[in-house]
Design a protein around this motif. Structure first.
Motif: not given
Ligand code: NAP
Ligand code: GDD
Length: 299
Positions: A12, A82, A86, A41, A155, A181, A151, A60, A35, A15
Motif C-alpha cells: 500500500t 518494503l 518509514s 488504504n 534500518k 525517491h 529509524y 502485520d 495491515r 514503492d
Molecule cells: P511508505 O510509503 O511509507 O510505505 C510503507 C509501507 O509499510 C506501507 O504499505 C505501510 O502500510 C507498511 N507498513 C507500515 N507498518 C506496517 C506493519 N506494522 N505491518 C505491515 N505493513 C506495515 O514507504 P516507501 O516510501 O514506499 O518506502 C518503502 C520502503 O523503502 C520503506 O521500508 C522505507 O523505509 C524504505 N526506503 C524508502 C526511501 C524513499 O525515499 N522512499 C528510501 C530508502 C528506503 P500502510 O499503508 O498501512 O501505512
C-alpha cells in the motif's frame, strides 16, 4: 516455464504500488501484504489501475505468525520487504515501535523464509539514512554508517540481519541502499510532496503559506518508478549483493521549495515559514550517492 510469483510486503506504500505495477507488467503473479486499518488504504493501487490484479493478504510485521501464513499461502519465488514505519521524524516520537516494526520485522520475515523455503529470494529496503552524518562528501557501499535517528538505527539492524542470513543460511538476500525517491504517490508528510501539495493549495487560494523545518538539509532525490526496477534487478543477478541506488546529485530543501514555487509563478519567500515544530532532534545534513557499482553490475 510458469510465471514467477512475488510477495510485496508494504504494497500500500509508494514503492509497493509502483513495484506491483512493474512486476505485473513483467507477467508475475503478485501477492501484496497489507495491515488491517479501520479505513482501507488502497488508493495508490487504485490510482495505478491495478487494485483488481493483485492478491491481497492481511498480515502485520509485529505478528510473525501472520507473515508465516502469508508466505505459505502464496508460495512466492521472491519477497520484496518494503514495509516500515518509514517517516524519520515520527521515529523520534515512537522509537520503540519503530524498532519493533522497521527493525525486528525484518527478522520475522527472514525467519519465516528460513523455515518455509530458504530458496525464496529476499529484498531488504535499506536506506541512505544509514550513512547519517558521515563526513564523506559522497556515499557508496563501503562508506561507514553513522545513523542519526531511531529509524536509521532500526534500518541498520535490518541491513545487518539481512547480511547475516545471507552468510549464515545461504539465503539469496540483498540490501538495496536507496537514496530518497519521490513521485506523485509519495506520502504527504515527506518534504517533497508536502511542498508540492502546499504550492497547489496556495495557487488555488485554499492556503497562503507552508511551515517547514530544516531548509539547509541536502538530499539526493530520485524518481520512485525507476528505483523499483533496480530492486527487481538485484534479485535477478547470479549472486546476492548490496547496491547503492542514487542520482549522484544533492539539492537542498530550500532549492526544492524555490523551484516548486517558481513553477507556479510564485516567490517561495512570500509563502514559506520556518517552524520549530518541524525541526528534528537530530537531522541528516547531506546525502549524495555514488551509484557506480549498480551501474556496472545492474546496468
Ligand atoms: P511508505 O510509503 O511509507 O510505505 C510503507 C509501507 O509499510 C506501507 O504499505 C505501510 O502500510 C507498511 N507498513 C507500515 N507498518 C506496517 C506493519 N506494522 N505491518 C505491515 N505493513 C506495515 O514507504 P516507501 O516510501 O514506499 O518506502 C518503502 C520502503 O523503502 C520503506 O521500508 C522505507 O523505509 C524504505 N526506503 C524508502 C526511501 C524513499 O525515499 N522512499 C528510501 C530508502 C528506503 P500502510 O499503508 O498501512 O501505512
Ligand atoms: N518531512 C519533512 N517535513 N521534512 C522536512 C520539513 C518538513 O516540514 N522541513 C524540512 N525538512 C527536511 C528534513 O528535516 C530532512 O532533512 C529533509 O527535509 C527530508 O525529509 P523527508 O522528506 O521527511 O525525508 P527523509 O530524508 O527524512 O527520509 C526519507 O528518505 C530516506 C532515505 O534517505 C524517507 O523516505 C525514509 O524512509 C528514507 O529511508
Amino acid at each position: 516455464m510458469p510465471n514467477k510469483s512475488a510477495i510485496i510486503i508494504g504494497i500500500t506504500g509508494q514503492d509497493g504500488a509502483y513495484l506491483a505495477k512493474f512486476l505485473l507488467d513483467k507477467g508475475y503473479e503478485v501477492f501484496g501484504i497489507f495491515r488491517r486499518l479501520s479505513t482501507p488504504n488502497f488508493w495508490r493501487l487504485q490510482y495505478l489501475g491495478i487494485f483488481d490484479r493483485v492478491n491481497l493478504i492481511p498480515a502485520d510485521l509485529i505478528d510473525g505468525t501472520s507473515l508465516v501464513e502469508a508466505i505459505k499461502i502464496s508460495e512466492p519465488d521472491e519477497i520484496y520487504h518494503l514495509a516500515a514505519q518509514s517517516f524519520v521524524g515520527a521515529s523520534f516520537e515512537q522509537p520503540v515501535g519503530t524498532g519493533e516494526i522497521t527493525g525486528l520485522g525484518t527478522t520475522r520475515i527472514l525467519e519465516a523464509i528460513r523455515h518455509i523455503n530458504p530458496k525464496i529470494k529476499f529484498y531488504q529496503a535499506s536506506t541512505s539514512e544509514l550513512y547519517g552524518n558521515n563526513k564523506s562528501g559522497i556515499q557508496n557501499e563501503d562508506t561507514p554508517f553513522r545513523p542519526a535517528s531511531p529509524y536509521a538505527a532500526a534500518k541498520l539492524y535490518g541491513y545487518w540481519i539481512t547480511k547475516i542470513y545471507r552468510e549464515s543460511y545461504g539465503i539469496f538476500a540483498c540490501n538495496g541502499i536507496l537514496f530518497n525517491h519521490e513521485s506523485p504517490l509519495r506520502g504527504l508528510e515527506f518534504v517533497t510532496r508536502k511542498i508540492s501539495n502546499a504550492v497547489a493549495k496556495i495557487v488555488l487560494g485554499m492556503e497562503s503559506s507552508i511551515e517547514l523545518g530544516n531548509l539547509e538539509a541536502k538530499r539526493d532525490w530520485g524518481y520512485a518508478p525507476e528505483y523499483v526496477e533496480a530492486m527487481w534487478l538485484m534479485l535477478q543477478q547470479d549472486e546476492p549483493d548490496d547496491y547503492v541506488i542514487a542520482t549522484n546529485e544533492a539539492h537542498s530543501v530550500k532549492e526544492f521549495a524555490q523551484k516548486a514555487f517558481e513553477i507556479a509563478g510564485l516567490n517561495w519567500k512570500n509563502h514559506v515559514k520556518v517552524s520549530q515544530k518541524f525541526l528534528r532532534p537530530l537531522d541528516v545534513n547531506f546525502l549524495r550517492g555514488d551509484y557506480s557499482k549498480a551501474k556496472e553490475k545492474l546496468g
